[in-house]
Design a protein around this motif. Structure first.
Motif, PDB file in Angstrom:
ATOM      1  N   ALA A  23       4.325 -13.226 -25.738  1.00  0.00           N
ATOM      2  CA  ALA A  23       3.515 -14.125 -26.433  1.00  0.00           C
ATOM      3  C   ALA A  23       2.808 -13.476 -27.592  1.00  0.00           C
ATOM      4  CB  ALA A  23       2.260 -14.721 -25.357  1.00  0.00           C
ATOM      5  N   SER A  24       2.827 -14.310 -28.649  1.00  0.00           N
ATOM      6  CA  SER A  24       2.193 -13.965 -29.700  1.00  0.00           C
ATOM      7  C   SER A  24       0.981 -14.694 -30.119  1.00  0.00           C
ATOM      8  CB  SER A  24       3.205 -13.740 -31.033  1.00  0.00           C
ATOM      9  OG  SER A  24       3.719 -14.934 -31.132  1.00  0.00           O
ATOM     10  N   ILE A  25       0.709 -15.524 -29.187  1.00  0.00           N
ATOM     11  CA  ILE A  25      -0.248 -16.498 -29.765  1.00  0.00           C
ATOM     12  C   ILE A  25      -1.933 -15.938 -29.946  1.00  0.00           C
ATOM     13  CG2 ILE A  25      -0.930 -17.366 -27.442  1.00  0.00           C
ATOM     14  CD1 ILE A  25      -1.201 -19.471 -30.425  1.00  0.00           C
ATOM     15  N   TYR A  27      -2.735 -13.351 -31.291  1.00  0.00           N
ATOM     16  CA  TYR A  27      -2.853 -13.098 -32.984  1.00  0.00           C
ATOM     17  C   TYR A  27      -2.379 -13.920 -33.919  1.00  0.00           C
ATOM     18  CZ  TYR A  27       1.534 -10.522 -31.754  1.00  0.00           C
ATOM     19  OH  TYR A  27       2.825 -10.276 -31.427  1.00  0.00           O
ATOM     20  N   ASP A  28      -1.185 -14.697 -33.623  1.00  0.00           N
ATOM     21  CA  ASP A  28      -0.331 -15.368 -34.829  1.00  0.00           C
ATOM     22  C   ASP A  28      -1.389 -16.666 -34.913  1.00  0.00           C
ATOM     23  OD1 ASP A  28       0.630 -17.153 -32.900  1.00  0.00           O
ATOM     24  OD2 ASP A  28       2.586 -16.398 -33.014  1.00  0.00           O
ATOM     25  N   GLN A  29      -2.290 -17.230 -33.977  1.00  0.00           N
ATOM     26  CA  GLN A  29      -3.053 -18.225 -34.417  1.00  0.00           C
ATOM     27  C   GLN A  29      -3.674 -18.065 -35.854  1.00  0.00           C
ATOM     28  OE1 GLN A  29      -6.964 -18.015 -31.819  1.00  0.00           O
ATOM     29  NE2 GLN A  29      -5.531 -17.410 -30.391  1.00  0.00           N
ATOM     30  N   GLU A  83       3.478 -19.524 -25.887  1.00  0.00           N
ATOM     31  CA  GLU A  83       3.885 -18.340 -26.636  1.00  0.00           C
ATOM     32  C   GLU A  83       3.346 -17.811 -28.086  1.00  0.00           C
ATOM     33  OE1 GLU A  83       8.686 -18.334 -25.284  1.00  0.00           O
ATOM     34  OE2 GLU A  83       8.409 -17.831 -27.293  1.00  0.00           O
ATOM     35  N   ASP A  84       3.536 -18.872 -28.985  1.00  0.00           N
ATOM     36  CA  ASP A  84       3.089 -18.791 -30.309  1.00  0.00           C
ATOM     37  C   ASP A  84       2.526 -20.000 -31.059  1.00  0.00           C
ATOM     38  OD1 ASP A  84       5.293 -20.413 -30.860  1.00  0.00           O
ATOM     39  OD2 ASP A  84       6.893 -18.931 -31.478  1.00  0.00           O
ATOM     40  N   ILE A  85       1.939 -19.801 -32.040  1.00  0.00           N
ATOM     41  CA  ILE A  85       1.339 -20.962 -32.917  1.00  0.00           C
ATOM     42  C   ILE A  85       2.158 -21.957 -33.258  1.00  0.00           C
ATOM     43  CG2 ILE A  85       1.680 -19.909 -35.267  1.00  0.00           C
ATOM     44  CD1 ILE A  85      -1.383 -21.693 -34.094  1.00  0.00           C
ATOM     45  N   HIS A  86       3.364 -21.593 -33.382  1.00  0.00           N
ATOM     46  CA  HIS A  86       4.387 -22.795 -33.617  1.00  0.00           C
ATOM     47  C   HIS A  86       4.467 -23.830 -32.512  1.00  0.00           C
ATOM     48  CE1 HIS A  86       5.251 -19.665 -36.549  1.00  0.00           C
ATOM     49  NE2 HIS A  86       5.862 -18.783 -35.453  1.00  0.00           N
ATOM     50  N   MET A  87       4.632 -23.256 -31.425  1.00  0.00           N
ATOM     51  CA  MET A  87       4.827 -24.244 -30.118  1.00  0.00           C
ATOM     52  C   MET A  87       3.602 -24.647 -29.714  1.00  0.00           C
ATOM     53  SD  MET A  87       8.061 -22.761 -28.357  1.00  0.00           S
ATOM     54  CE  MET A  87       7.673 -21.479 -27.368  1.00  0.00           C
ATOM     55  N   ARG A 110      12.324 -21.936 -35.340  1.00  0.00           N
ATOM     56  CA  ARG A 110      11.075 -21.228 -35.424  1.00  0.00           C
ATOM     57  C   ARG A 110      11.421 -19.842 -36.230  1.00  0.00           C
ATOM     58  NH1 ARG A 110       8.988 -19.126 -29.918  1.00  0.00           N
ATOM     59  NH2 ARG A 110      10.924 -19.782 -29.045  1.00  0.00           N
ATOM     60  N   ASN A 111      12.608 -19.596 -36.544  1.00  0.00           N
ATOM     61  CA  ASN A 111      12.873 -18.355 -37.529  1.00  0.00           C
ATOM     62  C   ASN A 111      12.576 -18.682 -38.795  1.00  0.00           C
ATOM     63  OD1 ASN A 111      13.958 -17.481 -34.786  1.00  0.00           O
ATOM     64  ND2 ASN A 111      16.016 -17.415 -35.540  1.00  0.00           N
ATOM     65  N   ASP A 112      13.124 -19.835 -39.360  1.00  0.00           N
ATOM     66  CA  ASP A 112      12.480 -20.230 -40.634  1.00  0.00           C
ATOM     67  C   ASP A 112      10.917 -20.570 -40.634  1.00  0.00           C
ATOM     68  OD1 ASP A 112      13.351 -22.513 -39.588  1.00  0.00           O
ATOM     69  OD2 ASP A 112      13.924 -23.403 -41.580  1.00  0.00           O
ATOM     70  N   ALA A 317      20.411 -11.410 -37.781  1.00  0.00           N
ATOM     71  CA  ALA A 317      19.476 -12.079 -38.798  1.00  0.00           C
ATOM     72  C   ALA A 317      18.002 -11.582 -37.921  1.00  0.00           C
ATOM     73  CB  ALA A 317      19.698 -13.510 -39.053  1.00  0.00           C
ATOM     74  N   TYR A 318      17.520 -12.794 -37.273  1.00  0.00           N
ATOM     75  CA  TYR A 318      16.274 -12.563 -36.443  1.00  0.00           C
ATOM     76  C   TYR A 318      16.533 -12.005 -35.360  1.00  0.00           C
ATOM     77  CZ  TYR A 318      11.828 -13.632 -34.260  1.00  0.00           C
ATOM     78  OH  TYR A 318      10.584 -13.335 -33.504  1.00  0.00           O
ATOM     79  N   SER A 319      15.411 -11.046 -34.880  1.00  0.00           N
ATOM     80  CA  SER A 319      15.368 -10.338 -33.591  1.00  0.00           C
ATOM     81  C   SER A 319      13.950 -10.429 -33.358  1.00  0.00           C
ATOM     82  CB  SER A 319      15.675  -8.753 -33.682  1.00  0.00           C
ATOM     83  OG  SER A 319      17.200  -8.885 -33.852  1.00  0.00           O
ATOM     84  N   LYS A 320      13.624 -10.405 -32.064  1.00  0.00           N
ATOM     85  CA  LYS A 320      12.279 -10.535 -31.454  1.00  0.00           C
ATOM     86  C   LYS A 320      11.320  -9.563 -31.890  1.00  0.00           C
ATOM     87  CE  LYS A 320       9.475 -13.874 -29.751  1.00  0.00           C
ATOM     88  NZ  LYS A 320       9.660 -14.460 -28.451  1.00  0.00           N
ATOM     89  N   ASP A 321      11.865  -8.486 -32.276  1.00  0.00           N
ATOM     90  CA  ASP A 321      11.083  -7.096 -32.843  1.00  0.00           C
ATOM     91  C   ASP A 321      10.331  -7.609 -33.964  1.00  0.00           C
ATOM     92  OD1 ASP A 321      14.046  -6.528 -31.725  1.00  0.00           O
ATOM     93  OD2 ASP A 321      13.522  -4.698 -32.177  1.00  0.00           O
ATOM     94  N   MET A 322      10.942  -8.705 -34.750  1.00  0.00           N
ATOM     95  CA  MET A 322      10.146  -9.128 -36.001  1.00  0.00           C
ATOM     96  C   MET A 322       8.661  -9.601 -35.594  1.00  0.00           C
ATOM     97  SD  MET A 322      13.668 -10.093 -37.889  1.00  0.00           S
ATOM     98  CE  MET A 322      12.843 -10.766 -39.310  1.00  0.00           C
ATOM     99  N   GLN A 323       8.544  -9.925 -34.476  1.00  0.00           N
ATOM    100  CA  GLN A 323       7.242 -10.660 -34.043  1.00  0.00           C
ATOM    101  C   GLN A 323       6.067  -9.699 -34.076  1.00  0.00           C
ATOM    102  OE1 GLN A 323       6.813 -13.481 -31.029  1.00  0.00           O
ATOM    103  NE2 GLN A 323       6.043 -11.861 -29.528  1.00  0.00           N
ATOM    104  N   GLU A 324       6.556  -8.308 -34.113  1.00  0.00           N
ATOM    105  CA  GLU A 324       5.668  -7.196 -34.184  1.00  0.00           C
ATOM    106  C   GLU A 324       5.266  -6.772 -35.650  1.00  0.00           C
ATOM    107  OE1 GLU A 324       4.130  -4.767 -31.946  1.00  0.00           O
ATOM    108  OE2 GLU A 324       4.863  -6.494 -30.481  1.00  0.00           O
ATOM    109  N   ASP A 325       5.505  -7.680 -36.527  1.00  0.00           N
ATOM    110  CA  ASP A 325       5.159  -7.394 -38.172  1.00  0.00           C
ATOM    111  C   ASP A 325       3.743  -7.876 -38.230  1.00  0.00           C
ATOM    112  OD1 ASP A 325       5.567 -10.207 -37.633  1.00  0.00           O
ATOM    113  OD2 ASP A 325       6.889 -10.464 -39.286  1.00  0.00           O
ATOM    114  N   LYS A 326       3.401  -8.953 -37.467  1.00  0.00           N
ATOM    115  CA  LYS A 326       2.092  -9.751 -37.704  1.00  0.00           C
ATOM    116  C   LYS A 326       0.805  -8.672 -37.607  1.00  0.00           C
ATOM    117  CE  LYS A 326       4.382 -13.636 -36.522  1.00  0.00           C
ATOM    118  NZ  LYS A 326       5.586 -12.550 -36.354  1.00  0.00           N
ATOM    119  N   GLU A 327       0.525  -8.033 -36.331  1.00  0.00           N
ATOM    120  CA  GLU A 327      -0.691  -7.349 -36.325  1.00  0.00           C
ATOM    121  C   GLU A 327      -0.678  -6.404 -37.094  1.00  0.00           C
ATOM    122  OE1 GLU A 327      -1.927  -7.361 -31.558  1.00  0.00           O
ATOM    123  OE2 GLU A 327       0.318  -6.960 -32.017  1.00  0.00           O
TER     124      GLU A 327
END
Ligand code: ARG
Length: 459
Positions: A23-25, A27-29, A83-87, A110-112, A317-327
Motif C-alpha cells: 500500500a502507498s495510500i 503517503y500518495d494521498q 492500495e493507492d490514491i488512484h484506486m 496506473r503506470n501512466d 518499463a514499470y516496476s513496483k520499486d518505483m512506488q518508493e520514489d514518492k516519500e
C-alpha cells in the motif's frame, strides 16, 4: 475477498502483510488533486474522441470534483485495501456515480497515471522552489544594499585573507542561488512532457488524443516513447539533484551564520524571532534555525541517493520499486521549502554588527596584499620580491604585537629603504576594498552594479 480493482483472477485476497508492504495510500494521498486533474483531463479526451459517451464523461468529471471536495474537506475515508490514491479515488467515484466510473480507466493504466500525477506534483514543487529561492535572494539583496560598503574580513581556509565588503559577501550567495534558480527552471522545462496515454507500457489501441490531455494538464507535448514515459523518473531525480545543490548552498551559509553569531565573531545578531534560548544557561542566544538548515540538508542528499539507488537496476518499463520514489521526494521537497523559508526569514531579520566587522577586517594583516601591490606600483618591484618584503614586514609587526598600519615609517624603511609615507594610504581597509574595482571585485562600486543587475533580473 479479492481486490475489487484487479481481483478477477484471484480466489483469495492478499495477506495482511502483503497489503502492508504494497500500500502507498498512506503517503500518495498527497497527490489526490493531481490524480483527479489527470483523470478529469483523461475523461474529457475519452469523450472528445468518442471512446466514451459525453454523458458518461460528464458524470465522471462531475463525480471526480465531489471526490476532490471530500478529500479536501477531510471526510474521505482512505482504504489500505485499495492500495493507492488512484484506486481509492476510482472506488469512491463508483460509489458516487455507479457504472460510468468503470469507463474512466479505458486506454489508461496506473503506470501512466502515477507517472502523470507525480510529474504534476513535482512540477509544482519546482515552481515552489523557484519562488522560495527568489524570496531568499531578495532578502540577501536587502542586506547587500544596506551594507554595500561595510568592510569585513574575507577568508580563505577560514584564515583572514583580504578585506571584502558585507554586500559582496551577500551577493556571492545571490550568484549561487541564481544558478539554483536556473537549474530548477531548466529541469522544469525538460520534464514538461505528458506520460498520460502511454498506458501500461505499449500505448493503446483506442483512438486517444495524447496532445489533448497533454495540453489540458499544462504539458508542452506528450512523451514520445510509451516505454520511457512509464519508466522515467528523471524528473524526480533532477528535482532532488537541483534541491541537493541548493541545499548545499544553504548549508554553507548556515555554517557561516553559526560561526558569525558566536561570541568570538559577533559579526551578526539574529533577531529574537530567529533565536532560541537555553533552559539552563540564561545568557544563550542559539542559532538553532541555521543549525537545523545545515542538518536538514542530509535528508535531501539522502533522498537523492535513495532514489538513484532505487532506479539504477530496474529493467524497462514499470516496476513496483518505483512506488518508493514518492516519500523521498515528498520529504526532500518539504524540507527544502522549509529551509528556504527559514533562511529568508532569518536573513531578512538579522543585523550585521558593522563595528565588529570593521574591526575584524583590519586584523590578521588583511591588507598585506595591498602593501605588496603598492611596492610593485610605487617602487616597481617584481611581485615576488614585493611579496617577500611584505612577508618580512608582517613578521616584524607580529613580533611587535601590532598590525601593519601601526608600524612606523622607520620600521618599514629598515626592511626596504624605498618605502615612503604614501604606503599608509593603502594599509587602511576602506581604501583596500575601494581599490578592488576589477569586474566582480569587492569595491562598493562593483557590488552596487551587481545589486542593480540582480534587482532587474528579479523584477
Ligand atoms: N501505487 C503505484 C505507484 O506508486 C501506482 C502504480 C501501480 N501500477 C501497477 N502496475 N501496480 O507506483
Amino acid at each position: 475477498s479479492s481486490n475489487q480493482m484487479w481481483g478477477g483472477r484471484f480466489a483469495a485476497g492478499p495477506d495482511a502483510i502483503m497489503e502492508a508492504i504494497n500500500a502507498s495510500i498512506g503517503y500518495d494521498q498527497r497527490m489526490a488533486a493531481q490524480d483527479i486533474a489527470g483523470s478529469r483531463a483523461h475523461a474529457a479526451m475519452l469523450a472528445a474522441t468518442g471512446i466514451v459517451s459525453d454523458s458518461d464523461a460528464a458524470a465522471i468529471r462531475e463525480g471526480l470534483l465531489t471526490v476532490l471536495s471530500e478529500i479536501e474537506g477531510g471526510t474521505f475515508e482512505f482504504s489500505t485495501a485499495l492500495e493507492d490514491i488512484h484506486m481509492n479515488v476510482e472506488a469512491r467515484l463508483k460509489d458516487l456515480i455507479g457504472e460510468p466510473a468503470g469507463r474512466l480507466h479505458t486506454a489508461r493504466s496506473r503506470n501512466d497515471q502515477v507517472a502523470t500525477d507525480f510529474k504534476l506534483w513535482v512540477r509544482d514543487q519546482m515552481d515552489a522552489a523557484i519562488s522560495g529561492i527568489e524570496a531568499l535572494m531578495r532578502a540577501l539583496l536587502g542586506q547587500a544594499e544596506a551594507g554595500a560598503d561595510w568592510v569585513m574580513p574575507g577568508f580563505t581556509h577560514l584564515q583572514v585573507a583580504q578585506p571584502v565588503t558585507w554586500g559582496h559577501h551577500m551577493m556571492a550567495y545571490v550568484e549561487m542561488l541564481g544558478r539554483d534558480l536556473s537549474r530548477f527552471r531548466d529541469a522544469r522545462a525538460r520534464m514538461n512532457e505528458s506520460p498520460l496515454g502511454a498506458a501500461a507500457l505499449a500505448g493503446t489501441s483506442f483512438p486517444i488524443n495524447r496532445h489533448m490531455t497533454a495540453e489540458a494538464l499544462g504539458f508542452d507535448r506528450p512523451a514520445a516513447n510509451s516505454l520511457d514515459a512509464v519508466a522515467d523518473r528523471d524528473f524526480a531525480l533532477e528535482f532532488l539533484s537541483c534541491a541537493s545543490i541548493c541545499a548545499m548552498h544553504l548549508s554553507r551559509f548556515a555554517e557561516e551564520l553559526v560561526i558569525w553569531s558566536s561570541a568570538q565573531f559577533r559579526f551578526v545578531k539574529m533577531s529574537d524571532k530567529w533565536s532560541t534560548g537555553s533552559s539552563i544557561m540564561p545568557q544563550k542566544r542559539n542559532p538553532d534555525a541555521a543549525e537545523l538548515i545545515r542538518a536538514k540538508i542530509g535528508r535531501i542528499f539522502g533522498a537523492n541517493v535513495a532514489l538513484m539507488t532505487v532506479m539504477k537496476g530496474l529493467p524497462l518499463a514499470y516496476s513496483k520499486d518505483m512506488q518508493e520514489d514518492k516519500e523521498q521526494v515528498f520529504d526532500a521537497a518539504d524540507n527544502l521549502m522549509l529551509a528556504l523559508a527559514a533562511m529568508a526569514g532569518m536573513v531578512g531579520d538579522m543585523t550585521a554588527n558593522r563595528p565588529a566587522l570593521a574591526e575584524a577586517a583590519g586584523s590578521g594583516f588583511s591588507t598585506a596584499t595591498d602593501l605588496a601591490d603598492w611596492l610593485v606600483r610605487a617602487l616597481n618591484l617584481p611581485f615576488r620580491d614585493a611579496h617577500h618584503v611584505t612577508g618580512s614586514l608582517v613578521a616584524l609587526a607580529e613580533g611587535k604585537g601590532c598590525d601593519l598600519p601601526e608600524l612606523s615609517l622607520d620600521d618599514m624603511q629598515a626592511v626596504h629603504a624605498g618605502i615612503t609615507a604614501a604606503v599608509f594610504d593603502v594599509l587602511g581597509v576602506d581604501n583596500s576594498v575601494a581599490s578592488r574595482v576589477s569586474y566582480g571585485g569587492t569595491a562598493p562600486v562593483q557590488v552596487r552594479a551587481q545589486i542593480t543587475r540582480w534587482k532587474e533580473v528579479l523584477g
